[in-house]
Design an enzyme around this catalytic site. Structure first.
Site, PDB file in Angstrom:
ATOM      1  CE1 TYR A  88      44.722  39.921  34.170  1.00  0.00           C
ATOM      2  CE2 TYR A  88      47.099  40.989  34.149  1.00  0.00           C
ATOM      3  CZ  TYR A  88      45.915  39.962  33.495  1.00  0.00           C
ATOM      4  OH  TYR A  88      46.546  39.750  32.409  1.00  0.00           O
ATOM      5  CG  HIS A 124      41.597  41.531  29.559  1.00  0.00           C
ATOM      6  ND1 HIS A 124      41.690  41.650  30.821  1.00  0.00           N
ATOM      7  CD2 HIS A 124      42.146  40.215  29.138  1.00  0.00           C
ATOM      8  CE1 HIS A 124      42.661  40.674  31.051  1.00  0.00           C
ATOM      9  NE2 HIS A 124      43.032  39.883  30.114  1.00  0.00           N
ATOM     10  CG  ASP A 181      50.271  42.451  30.563  1.00  0.00           C
ATOM     11  OD1 ASP A 181      50.272  43.043  29.517  1.00  0.00           O
ATOM     12  OD2 ASP A 181      49.604  41.981  31.139  1.00  0.00           O
ATOM     13  CE  LYS A 223      45.805  42.160  30.056  1.00  0.00           C
ATOM     14  NZ  LYS A 223      47.103  42.391  30.565  1.00  0.00           N
TER      15      LYS A 223
END
Length: 282
Positions: free
Chosen positions: A52, A110, A47, A77
Site C-alpha cells: 500500500y 500477502h 490494516d 502484509k
C-alpha cells in the site's frame, strides 16, 4: 456484538471483529487523519501492507490518535517482491521502522504465488513463512498468517511448517464465497478475514429485495453487506477516508439480518463482478 468485540486466535491473541483498512490510501494527510478518525470512532484494528506504500503515514496516525499502543491491533502484509527468507525478514523489520512500532499484532504473506517464483511457489512460501515464524518467536510479530491463500497454498504451509497460520485474509462478499477455502481455514483453526466486503454494492442498488432490507432494517446497502460478513463470523475489513463513512461502517452492531435475508445474500451472483484468481501473479 460491538465494535470492541474480539475473536481469539489459535495463540490466544485477541483480534477485533471490525478492522479499518487502508488500501489505496496514499495521500499522507488522508492516511494519517483516516486512522485518527477511525480510532476516535472506536476502531481498534488497523490494516495496512507494504504494497500500500503508506506504512509511514499509518504509523504517524497511530501516534497521533492518542490511544495507547497496547489497545490497538495493527496488521501489515508482505510485498510480493519480498518473498524468500532473507528478504522477508529484512523488509518486515523495515515495516516496523516505517510504522515506528516495536511489534506488529499480525503480519501476513500477502499473496501465495508471485512473479518469478510461480513455478516453485511451494518452496517459496515455505522459505518465506519461516521468516515469519522466527520473527514471531522473537516477539516482533504477535501473530502470523496469510492472505489470498486457497486450499493448495494452505495445505503446503500446514503440512511443511512448524506453526500454522493463525489468519487467512481473503476476498469474501455476496457473489464471492470461497467455501472450500473458508472451510479449510476454519478446520485448521484459522480466523478468516474478509477484504473488499463492499465490492458488490453498486450491483445491488437495483435489487428490490435488498432495497426492502434497507427499509426494514433502516440501514444502507453498505451496512447490510458488512453485517452479512460479521454474521458469517469473519473479521471484516472496510476502508474510507471520509469521516461520515467511517462512522457509517461502524454502525452495524444494533441489528441482525434474518436467516432468510442471509440466505438470499448468500445466493446472489454477479456476472460482471471480478472473481479472485487464486494463482494470479500479483
Amino acid at each position: 456484538m460491538s465494535l470492541t468485540d474480539t475473536y481469539t486466535l489459535s495463540n490466544d491473541t485477541k483480534i477485533p471483529v471490525l478492522g479499518y483498512g487502508t488500501w489505496q490510501v496514499t495521500n499522507p494527510e488522508e492516511a494519517i487523519q483516516g486512522v485518527v478518525d477511525a480510532v476516535n470512532e472506536g476502531y481498534r484494528h488497523i490494516d495496512t501492507a507494504q504494497m500500500y506504500k503508506n506504512e509511514e503515514y499509518i504509523g504517524q496516525g497511530i501516534k497521533k490518535c492518542g490511544v495507547p499502543r497496547n489497545e490497538l491491533f495493527v496488521t501489515s502484509k508482505l510485498n510480493n517482491t519480498n518473498h524468500g527468507y532473507d528478504k522477508a525478514r529484512q523488509t518486515i523489520l523495515e515495516s516496523l521502522e516505517k510504522l515506528d512500532l516495536d511489534y506488529l499484532d499480525l503480519f501476513l504473506i500477502h499473496w501465495p504465488v508471485v512473479k518469478d517464483t510461480d513455478l516453485d511457489w511451494q518452496q517459496d512460501n515455505i522459505d518465506t513463512w519461516r521468516a515469519l515464524e522466527d520473527l514471531y518467536d522473537e516477539g516482533k510479530l504477535k501473530a502470523i498468517g496469510v492472505s489470498n491463500f486457497a486450499v493448495p497454498h494452505l495445505k503446503n504451509i500446514v503440512e511443511n511448517c512448524r506453526i500454522k497460520p493463525m489468519v487467512n485474509q481473503i476476498r469474501l462478499h455476496p457473489g464471492v464465497l470461497q467455501k472450500d477455502t473458508v472451510e479449510m481455514s476454519h478446520n485448521e483453526n484459522m480466523i478468516v478475514e474478509a477484504w473488499s466486503p463492499l465490492s458488490p454494492l453498486k450491483h445491488m442498488k437495483e435489487d428490490a429485495k435488498v432495497q426492502t432490507m434497507c427499509t426494514e432494517y433502516g440501514k444502507s446497502i453498505a451496512q447490510i453487506l458488512l453485517r452479512w460478513s460479521l454474521q458469517h463470523g469473519y473479521v471484516t475489513l472496510t476502508k474510507s477516508v471520509h469521516e461520515e463513512r467511517i462512522k457509517e461502517n461502524a454502525d452495524i452492531f444494533d441489528f441482525e439480518l434474518s436467516t432468510e435475508d442471509m440466505k438470499y445474500l448468500d445466493g446472489l451472483e454477479f456476472e460482471d463482478l471480478d472473481k479472485p484468481d487464486d494463482f494470479e501473479k500479483r
